[in-house]
Design a protein around this motif. Structure first.
Motif, short mmCIF file in Angstrom:
data_model
loop_
_atom_site.label_atom_id
_atom_site.label_comp_id
_atom_site.label_asym_id
_atom_site.label_seq_id
_atom_site.Cartn_x
_atom_site.Cartn_y
_atom_site.Cartn_z
N VAL A 1 37.85 45.57 38.31
CA VAL A 1 37.46 44.10 37.91
C VAL A 1 36.78 44.24 36.28
CG1 VAL A 1 35.42 42.21 38.13
CG2 VAL A 1 36.56 43.43 40.40
N ARG A 2 37.17 43.49 35.35
CA ARG A 2 36.89 43.53 33.94
C ARG A 2 35.79 42.28 33.91
NH1 ARG A 2 39.60 47.14 30.93
NH2 ARG A 2 41.10 48.12 32.00
N VAL A 3 34.85 42.61 33.22
CA VAL A 3 33.86 41.40 33.22
C VAL A 3 32.98 41.74 32.09
CG1 VAL A 3 32.19 42.51 34.76
CG2 VAL A 3 32.18 39.89 34.67
N SER A 4 32.48 40.66 31.33
CA SER A 4 31.49 40.69 30.39
C SER A 4 30.19 40.70 30.74
CB SER A 4 31.66 39.51 29.49
OG SER A 4 30.90 38.34 29.90
N ALA A 5 29.31 41.24 30.15
CA ALA A 5 27.73 41.44 30.65
C ALA A 5 27.06 40.22 30.95
CB ALA A 5 27.00 42.04 29.64
N TYR B 1 25.48 37.10 39.06
CA TYR B 1 24.23 37.49 39.99
C TYR B 1 23.30 36.60 39.84
CZ TYR B 1 25.58 42.48 41.30
OH TYR B 1 26.27 43.40 41.98
N ASP B 2 22.98 35.81 38.73
CA ASP B 2 22.00 34.76 38.64
C ASP B 2 22.30 33.54 39.60
OD1 ASP B 2 19.45 34.00 37.62
OD2 ASP B 2 20.61 32.72 36.36
N GLU B 3 23.44 33.23 39.88
CA GLU B 3 24.08 32.25 40.60
C GLU B 3 23.92 32.66 42.04
OE1 GLU B 3 28.04 30.10 41.46
OE2 GLU B 3 27.59 30.12 39.32
N ASN B 4 24.55 33.88 42.52
CA ASN B 4 24.36 34.24 44.04
C ASN B 4 24.77 35.91 43.99
OD1 ASN B 4 25.03 34.52 46.66
ND2 ASN B 4 26.18 32.87 46.86
N GLU B 5 23.48 36.31 44.24
CA GLU B 5 23.67 37.80 44.48
C GLU B 5 24.49 38.37 45.33
OE1 GLU B 5 19.73 39.76 44.19
OE2 GLU B 5 18.93 38.19 42.65
N VAL B 6 24.20 37.70 46.58
CA VAL B 6 25.07 38.21 47.72
C VAL B 6 26.50 38.20 47.73
CG1 VAL B 6 25.44 37.90 50.33
CG2 VAL B 6 23.06 37.78 49.28
N ALA B 7 26.91 37.12 47.14
CA ALA B 7 28.34 36.76 47.11
C ALA B 7 28.97 37.78 45.89
CB ALA B 7 28.55 35.29 46.62
N THR B 8 28.04 37.94 44.84
CA THR B 8 28.86 38.83 43.86
C THR B 8 28.80 40.39 44.17
OG1 THR B 8 27.57 37.38 42.07
CG2 THR B 8 28.27 39.79 41.42
N ASP B 9 27.55 40.80 45.14
CA ASP B 9 27.74 42.03 45.69
C ASP B 9 28.84 42.17 46.52
OD1 ASP B 9 25.48 43.08 44.52
OD2 ASP B 9 24.21 42.68 46.37
N GLU B 10 29.17 41.31 47.40
CA GLU B 10 30.33 41.35 48.35
C GLU B 10 31.82 41.43 47.46
OE1 GLU B 10 29.95 38.01 50.98
OE2 GLU B 10 28.26 38.96 52.15
N LYS B 11 31.96 40.48 46.26
CA LYS B 11 33.13 40.34 45.46
C LYS B 11 33.48 41.95 44.89
CE LYS B 11 34.75 37.86 41.60
NZ LYS B 11 34.57 37.10 40.49
N LEU B 12 32.30 42.43 44.47
CA LEU B 12 32.26 43.77 43.61
C LEU B 12 32.29 44.91 44.54
CD1 LEU B 12 30.08 42.74 40.80
CD2 LEU B 12 32.73 42.57 40.79
N ALA B 13 31.89 44.74 45.86
CA ALA B 13 31.66 46.02 46.55
C ALA B 13 33.04 46.91 46.61
CB ALA B 13 31.45 45.87 48.00
N ILE C 1 32.59 46.85 32.41
CA ILE C 1 31.71 45.78 31.92
C ILE C 1 31.92 45.69 30.10
CG2 ILE C 1 29.44 44.93 31.62
CD1 ILE C 1 28.97 46.43 34.29
N SER C 2 31.99 44.73 29.53
CA SER C 2 31.84 44.73 28.22
C SER C 2 30.67 43.95 27.79
CB SER C 2 33.22 43.95 27.56
OG SER C 2 33.50 42.73 27.94
N GLY C 3 30.50 44.31 26.58
CA GLY C 3 29.22 43.59 25.95
C GLY C 3 28.72 44.23 24.92
#
Length: 107
Positions: free
Chosen positions: A55-59, A66-78, A84-86
């Motif tokens: 998964v390529r994502v910016s910081a 994560y600010d929007e939904n920590e649980v969903a983001t954890d599940e998506k990235l597990a 991470i770029s930034g």
């Protein structure tokens, strides 16, 4: 809380990168060739690194997710490799002496 998770994720990526990176002196050995000398044995092949979904994502995107939904983001990235770029904000050590990189985010 989101910033802490980003810093932890970045720290883990740094540790994985350090573990998987080739040695710094690879290929820089100073060798001399003598007529009649027997060539060195070929190095053993290194086992292929298992491929993972990447998964390529910016910081900023990671922070917002994560600010929007920590649980969903954890599940998506597990179980995925996260690239991470930034912009680097800081390079520090945590209480255990591990180096981590802090990336600039909206907070």
């Amino acid at each position: 809380m989101g910033t802490l998770r980003v810093l932890i994720a970045v720290g883990l990526l740094v540790l994985v990168g350090l573990h998987l990176a080739p040695p710094q002196n690879a290929g820089s050995e100073n060798t001399t060739h003598n007529a009649g000398a027997t060539p060195a044995a070929a190095p053993e092949t290194v086992a292929a690194i298992p491929t993972k979904a990447t998964v390529r994502v910016s910081a900023n995107q990671l922070f917002n997710a994560y600010d929007e939904n920590e649980v969903a983001t954890d599940e998506k990235l597990a179980g995925k490799l996260i690239v991470i770029s930034g912009k680097v904000q800081s390079v520090d050590k945590n209480v255990w002496g591990s180096i981590y990189v802090g990336l600039r985010t909206p907070n």
